[in-house]
Design an enzyme around this catalytic site. Structure first.
Site, short mmCIF file in Angstrom:
data_model
loop_
_atom_site.label_atom_id
_atom_site.label_comp_id
_atom_site.label_asym_id
_atom_site.label_seq_id
_atom_site.Cartn_x
_atom_site.Cartn_y
_atom_site.Cartn_z
N GLY A 162 0.84 -1.21 0.00
CA GLY A 162 0.00 0.00 0.00
C GLY A 162 0.87 1.25 0.00
N GLY A 179 -0.44 4.78 -0.68
CA GLY A 179 -1.43 5.38 0.20
C GLY A 179 -0.82 6.46 1.08
CG ASP A 228 -0.07 0.96 -4.06
OD1 ASP A 228 -0.10 1.45 -2.91
OD2 ASP A 228 -1.06 0.96 -4.83
CB ILE A 229 -3.13 -2.31 -6.56
CG1 ILE A 229 -3.80 -3.10 -7.66
CG2 ILE A 229 -3.88 -1.03 -6.22
CD1 ILE A 229 -4.94 -3.96 -7.16
CG ASP A 232 -4.80 -8.03 -6.18
OD1 ASP A 232 -4.75 -8.00 -4.93
OD2 ASP A 232 -5.83 -8.34 -6.80
CB ILE A 233 -1.50 -8.02 -1.34
CG1 ILE A 233 -2.77 -7.26 -1.03
CG2 ILE A 233 -0.25 -7.15 -1.30
CD1 ILE A 233 -2.95 -6.96 0.42
CE1 TYR A 278 -9.81 -0.22 7.15
CE2 TYR A 278 -11.01 1.11 8.75
CZ TYR A 278 -9.82 0.78 8.11
OH TYR A 278 -8.67 1.44 8.45
CE LYS A 280 -7.06 -2.33 8.25
NZ LYS A 280 -5.63 -2.35 7.97
C1 AKB Z 1 -11.28 5.26 7.93
O1 AKB Z 1 -11.92 6.30 8.08
O2 AKB Z 1 -11.74 4.24 7.42
C2 AKB Z 1 -9.86 5.22 8.44
C3 AKB Z 1 -9.78 4.70 9.82
C4 AKB Z 1 -10.27 5.50 10.95
O3 AKB Z 1 -9.31 3.62 10.02
N1 AKB Z 1 -9.27 6.52 8.36
#
Ligand code: AKB
Length: 336
Positions: free
Chosen positions: A8, A11, A33-34, A52-53, A151, A155
């Site tokens: 990444g 980023g 990175d992609i 691409d990972i 997300y 995580k």
């Molecule tokens: C997001 O907004 O998705 C990120 C985070 C807080 O992990 N910046």
């Protein structure tokens, strides 16, 4: 001299981390990175690879290097992941698993554990209502872990996956006679950089507001003025990654750490922006889904464990972040 992988790399964190590595010199940096790494960033690294990972062939290509450290920054952020949950799972989870397994194989080959740095997030928290959020205040690492977004789920799972891999393959046991992985995760708040803009996050309103004002553009904020989550200036984010990576393993009592800096409401950020750019035109036009996401995140984090174990302390509180980093640097960026 260490051999270091940064995924990444294009980023926001990647941009600042590569710059810091370049200033320090003396390491072999492989940037993945992609997207194609821009020329000015490519000048900072030893090798730039594009791929691409979640593609096994790309992992094989990376595996030729004997990495000492991996900074696995590639991910779809919260808003992007809500728009495309299947792709988010593929990149955020399958990509992480593939890199963990790659690190294990490299650790077995070299006989040295690979330090695997993983940026996690305050999105792992899931507070059920604003009342609960306001009462809860600063959260420790183990409270309210009920993420409401793809997300956050990705995580939180990867924090646990990395800890599992480290416990199983990172210690001397009968199952594993070589330490191969040393996984360390940081739960980042919203990061604010003076030189780059984020994309696809839900904490993006803060950096967007500041960058818009510096360019003399109006900004329509997608959350209510009273919305409060923790934020951090990018130099502190990079400092935390490097500090945790360098910490002696015997000092670490956990694999995932909270780190805090300041926790303003959206209107407190707007007030700072207006103090610096008096013509700033900031309106509020909350977006229901994005508002619900940030309302489920904590108002602030308790980072006592990071302070105690590896001496974490943010250099930039809100005032210093604006007065000494954000405003002077951003003004310079847009003045050309
Ligand atoms: C997001 O907004 O998705 C990120 C985070 C807080 O992990 N910046």
């Amino acid at each position: 001299m260490r051999t270091i992988l940064v995924t990444g790399a294009c980023g926001e964190i990647g941009h600042s981390l590569l710059q810091t590595f370049a200033e320090r010199g003396n390491n072999t940096i492989i940037a993945a990175d992609i997207n194609q790494l821009p020329d000015e960033q490519a000048a900072n690294v030893s090798v730039a690879v594009r791929g691409d990972i979640s593609n096994p062939d790309f992992i094989k290509q990376l595996e030729q290097y004997n990495f000492d450290e991996v900074y696995h920054l590639a991910a779809l952020l919260s808003t992007s992941a809500e728009r495309n949950p299947e792709l988010a799972h593929q990149v955020n989870v399958n990509g992480t698993m593939a890199l963990l397994m790659m690190s294990r194989r490299i650790g077995m080959r070299t006989g040295n554990p690979v330090i695997f740095m993983f940026p996690s997030t305050i999105a792992v928290y899931g507070l059920k209502s604003l009342t609960i959020k306001n009462v809860a205040g600063k959260l420790t690492e183990d409270e309210h872990l009920k993420p409401t977004t793809m997300y956050g789920i990705n995580k939180l799972y990867c924090e646990q996956l990395g800890a599992y891999m480290s416990d199983r393959y990172g210690q001397l046991t009968s199952e594993s006679d070589t330490k191969t992985i040393d996984f360390r995760a940081l739960r980042f708040p919203g990061l604010i950089s003076a030189t780059t803009l984020p994309s696809g996050g839900t904490s993006d309103y803060a950096p967007e507001m500041i960058h818009a004002a510096a360019q003399g553009k109006p900004y329509s904020c997608f959350v209510r003025p009273d919305t409060r989550i923790p934020f951090m200036a990018m130099p502190d984010g990079v400092k935390a990654l490097l500090q945790l990576a360098a910490a002696p393993s015997e000092k670490l009592t956990r694999r995932t750490y909270n780190i805090g800096a300041f926790a303003p409401s959206a209107e407190e950020i707007a007030a700072k922006v207006k103090a610096a750019f008096p013509d700033a035109d900031i309106q509020y036009n909350p977006h229901l889904r994005r508002q619900n996401i940030v309302d489920s995140w904590c108002a602030d984090v308790d980072d006592t464990a990071a302070r105690m174990d590896w001496g974490w302390s943010a250099e930039y509180d809100m005032q210093r972040a604006f007065d000494e980093y954000l405003i002077p640097t951003i003004s310079g960026v847009y003045a050309g």
